[in-house]
Every structure is written in structure tokens, then in C-alpha cells.
Design an enzyme around this catalytic site. Structure first.
Site: not given
Length: 107
Positions: A77, A79-81
Site C-alpha cells: 500500500h 509503495q502504491d501511494h
């Protein structure tokens, strides 16, 4: 995930979120032809993005040194942000430039 890793991941999420939030505010300012505020907001967005990127770099450096972090949904999550923030800031800067050109044409 230990407490230290959790703190690092949460810092990554926070800084990436702050970067995107500042970019959202910058785009809103540009829509109102307030380019000084837009530039200030983009400066703050980029500063937050640098903090997030530095955090990611510390995670990568630790892993390269053999200190592997536990891969959790929270890590993914974060890394996604970060990747979303990077993309959004790039697009926002292009849109601000477009608003500037449109404003210049109206004069």
C-alpha cells in the site's frame, strides 16, 4: 513487521499522501489563475515527495544490506501511494503549464 518498519512504512504513506494533497491544492489554485499559490503548493508537494522517496530509498538500502523487510499489504500500500503521488505530481505540473498558456491566450 516490527515497530521500526511500521513507522517507516507509515511515514512513506504520510509523505506520499501529503505530496498528492499539495498537488491537488496546486491544481485547484491554477484553475483559479492563482499561479503563485500553485507554484508554492507544487514546491511543498515536491518536498513531501522527496521525503517519501528518501524513505523508500532507506528501505531499498536496508534490503540490499541483507535486512529484508516483511512484505505486507501495508508495505505494498505504501509503495502504491508513492507511485500514485509521483504520477499525479507529474501530470499536475503539466496541467498547471497548460492553464498558464490558456490564461496568456485570453489576454
Amino acid at each position: 513487521m516490527n515497530d521500526e518498519q511500521l513507522q517507516v512504512v507509515m511515514g512513506l504513506i504520510m509523505n506520499a499522501g501529503n505530496a498528492k494533497g499539495e498537488a491537488v491544492a496546486a491544481l485547484a489554485a491554477a484553475k483559479e489563475n492563482n499561479f503563485a499559490e500553485a507554484e508554492e503548493r507544487m514546491k511543498a508537494a515536491n518536498e513531501a515527495l522527496v521525503e517519501a522517496h528518501n524513505t523508500q530509498t532507506s528501505l531499498l538500502t536496508a534490503e540490499a544490506s541483507g535486512n529484508n523487510a516483511e512484505i505486507t499489504l501495508l508495505m505494498v500500500h505504501s509503495q502504491d501511494h508513492l507511485m500514485n503521488a509521483i504520477s499525479y505530481l507529474g501530470l499536475t505540473q503539466e496541467l498547471i503549464e497548460m492553464y498558464k498558456r490558456l490564461t496568456a491566450l485570453e489576454k
